[in-house]
Write a protein that holds these residues in place. Structure first.
Motif, short mmCIF file in Angstrom:
data_model
loop_
_atom_site.label_atom_id
_atom_site.label_comp_id
_atom_site.label_asym_id
_atom_site.label_seq_id
_atom_site.Cartn_x
_atom_site.Cartn_y
_atom_site.Cartn_z
N ILE B 37 0.85 -1.20 0.00
CA ILE B 37 0.00 0.00 0.00
C ILE B 37 0.88 1.24 0.00
O ILE B 37 1.87 1.30 0.73
CB ILE B 37 -0.91 0.00 1.26
N PHE B 38 0.51 2.19 -0.83
CA PHE B 38 1.17 3.49 -0.78
C PHE B 38 0.13 4.55 -0.48
O PHE B 38 -0.95 4.56 -1.08
CB PHE B 38 1.86 3.82 -2.11
N LEU B 39 0.48 5.45 0.44
CA LEU B 39 -0.39 6.57 0.76
C LEU B 39 0.38 7.87 0.59
O LEU B 39 1.48 8.02 1.12
CB LEU B 39 -0.86 6.48 2.23
N GLY B 40 -0.20 8.79 -0.15
CA GLY B 40 0.39 10.13 -0.26
C GLY B 40 -0.32 11.05 0.73
O GLY B 40 -1.55 11.11 0.74
N GLN B 41 0.45 11.71 1.55
CA GLN B 41 -0.11 12.60 2.59
C GLN B 41 0.33 14.03 2.28
O GLN B 41 1.48 14.26 1.91
CB GLN B 41 0.38 12.13 3.96
N VAL B 42 -0.58 14.98 2.45
CA VAL B 42 -0.25 16.39 2.15
C VAL B 42 0.68 16.94 3.23
O VAL B 42 0.38 16.87 4.42
CB VAL B 42 -1.54 17.23 2.05
N ARG B 43 1.81 17.47 2.78
CA ARG B 43 2.81 18.02 3.71
C ARG B 43 2.58 19.52 3.93
O ARG B 43 2.23 20.24 2.99
CB ARG B 43 4.22 17.89 3.12
N VAL B 52 2.06 25.56 3.79
CA VAL B 52 0.93 24.94 3.09
C VAL B 52 -0.12 24.47 4.10
O VAL B 52 0.18 23.72 5.03
CB VAL B 52 1.42 23.74 2.25
N GLU B 53 -1.35 24.91 3.89
CA GLU B 53 -2.45 24.47 4.76
C GLU B 53 -3.27 23.36 4.11
O GLU B 53 -3.89 22.56 4.80
CB GLU B 53 -3.39 25.65 5.06
N ALA B 54 -3.26 23.35 2.79
CA ALA B 54 -4.05 22.34 2.07
C ALA B 54 -3.57 22.32 0.62
O ALA B 54 -2.89 23.25 0.17
CB ALA B 54 -5.53 22.68 2.11
N LEU B 127 -0.32 10.91 -14.75
CA LEU B 127 -1.74 11.27 -14.62
C LEU B 127 -1.90 12.79 -14.61
O LEU B 127 -1.24 13.49 -13.84
CB LEU B 127 -2.35 10.70 -13.33
N PRO B 128 -2.81 13.28 -15.48
CA PRO B 128 -3.03 14.73 -15.55
C PRO B 128 -3.83 15.23 -14.35
O PRO B 128 -5.05 15.41 -14.43
CB PRO B 128 -3.77 14.91 -16.87
N ILE B 129 -3.09 15.41 -13.26
CA ILE B 129 -3.68 15.90 -12.01
C ILE B 129 -2.77 17.03 -11.53
O ILE B 129 -1.55 16.96 -11.67
CB ILE B 129 -3.72 14.77 -10.95
N TRP B 130 -3.40 18.07 -10.97
CA TRP B 130 -2.63 19.23 -10.51
C TRP B 130 -3.00 19.58 -9.09
O TRP B 130 -4.18 19.54 -8.71
CB TRP B 130 -2.88 20.43 -11.42
N GLY B 131 -1.97 19.91 -8.33
CA GLY B 131 -2.18 20.31 -6.94
C GLY B 131 -1.78 21.76 -6.74
O GLY B 131 -0.67 22.17 -7.10
N LYS B 132 -2.71 22.53 -6.21
CA LYS B 132 -2.42 23.94 -5.91
C LYS B 132 -2.28 24.04 -4.40
O LYS B 132 -3.22 23.72 -3.66
CB LYS B 132 -3.60 24.78 -6.39
N GLU B 133 -1.09 24.44 -3.97
CA GLU B 133 -0.84 24.54 -2.54
C GLU B 133 -1.45 25.83 -2.01
O GLU B 133 -1.14 26.92 -2.51
CB GLU B 133 0.66 24.51 -2.26
N ILE B 134 -2.30 25.69 -1.01
CA ILE B 134 -3.00 26.84 -0.45
C ILE B 134 -2.31 27.23 0.87
O ILE B 134 -2.19 26.42 1.78
CB ILE B 134 -4.48 26.50 -0.13
#
Lengths: 86, 146, 146, 86
Positions: B37-43, B52-54, B127-134
């Motif tokens: 299992i791999f889990l990615g957690q927001v840092r 970064v809050e989210a 995978l065409p996914i984007w993360g915007k750090e808030i």
């Protein structure tokens, strides 16, 4: 023939920072019949994109830009900034 | 035959309960010997904009589902696996919450571990996914995978 | 300073709830970006004695704890990790239930994945733990790792 | 000296299939002062062990059998079949 190619209509969708810079995530354009004409249309219409490292997908397949492939009519063109999922 | 790609997207964070339920769901498959299992957690990374809050995730969903389906097929050809599940968040995921869940099961540990590693790499890179750090105060930066 | 080795043994199977609780327990550690988890599940293998219904685990506990502690220290030197947890069952674990749970967390995915793979290998090869496969009708065979 | 070495008392614990074949998992023995004397004592007392591939740990450390190391008095000797955890 020339006339027909130039009037080719495509849908362009943008994601991530590209959509942010363009202030929209969907647009339609005429006269785009290959990657070269797409790039030149984008440079004129959206100069804010110029520093972005965008990949391009045509109908959900990423295209290699070394070969200038033609874009079919009614294609869905996607502007993809570097991925950052996970 | 063209299969309809499985959905991989979950609105908001992936909960520990969801992961527990996925694990429990495999207890009837008694030919499985190993789960990787791999889990990615927001840092809560810090940069000049703040901390970064989210991360707010968006995706080119149809393309991502097609691509995830291709990854599945490629990996099933290369490794002897029993099952593979991929889940990715869309929308806001707070620091400390989980945004990626890859779950690979096999008879033997080596296939499960290697396949999981490979799937995670391909997800991050293709995978065409984007993360915007808030950050605090409505600041934001666009994340880039390396 | 000599640390007292952490206990790794759990009586009976490792539950999905235990795994979920371990995952939840890491949501306050917002410098973690990646968890790599390995789960060993008891297989209902068939051999000339019948089909495996359960594995009964015994261990040379004191030595296993010392060895697990050494593995921890070796792996923390080699990889940049935030945490590492190892749990192994003792006693009876039925087919489909989980007997090994390795949970490694790091800032980055590569360290977590590689360290987890390495820890699982070392557990299998160097921890003095034995599994006796129990078949129907009180038959049994001793498992051997490869 | 010889007398002392021969009367060295050790605790022997056995696990897994070794304990099963010996029908016990703990025993005490005299006169075991090195790996060679341990192996010979086991062969005499527990011929059932002969086909097993046993590793030996002295005070929780596995010993390499290529060198015949001495066994300290009151040592805990463990007979370890191939591991099968996980």
């Amino acid at each position: 023939m020339e006339q027909h190619a130039n009037s080719s209509k495509v849908k362009i969708i943008a994601f991530g920072i590209a959509a942010e810079k363009m202030k929209t995530n969907i647009m339609y354009a005429d006269g785009i019949h290959d990657i070269r004409s797409l790039r030149s249309w984008l440079a004129t219409q959206y100069p804010a994109l110029k520093d972005l490292n965008l990949s391009i997908a045509i109908n959900k397949k990423i295209v290699q830009e070394s070969v200038d492939i033609s874009i079919p009519e009614n294609a869905e063109i996607a502007l993809l900034p570097p991925f950052s999922g996970g | 035959m063209q299969h309809k790609p499985k959905n991989i997207f979950i609105q908001g964070p992936i909960t520990a309960q969801k992961i527990a339920d996925s694990i429990s769901g495999h207890s009837t498959k008694t030919d499985i010997g190993a789960h990787s299992i791999f889990l990615g957690q927001v840092r809560a990374d810090s940069n000049e904009q703040g901390t970064v809050e989210a991360i707010e995730y968006t995706a080119y969903e149809e393309m991502a589902l097609e691509r995830a389906h291709e990854i599945r097929e490629e990996i099933f050809v290369r490794f002897e696996l029993n099952c593979m599940h991929i889940y990715h968040s869309l929308g806001k995921v707070k620091a400390g919450e989980i945004s990626l869940f890859v779950f690979i099961s096999s008879k033997h540990r080596k296939a499960a571990i290697k396949a999981c590693e490979e799937v995670v790499e391909r997800i991050k890179k293709t995978l065409p996914i984007w993360g915007k750090e808030i950050m605090q105060g409505n600041k934001s930066t666009w994340k880039e995978n390396n």
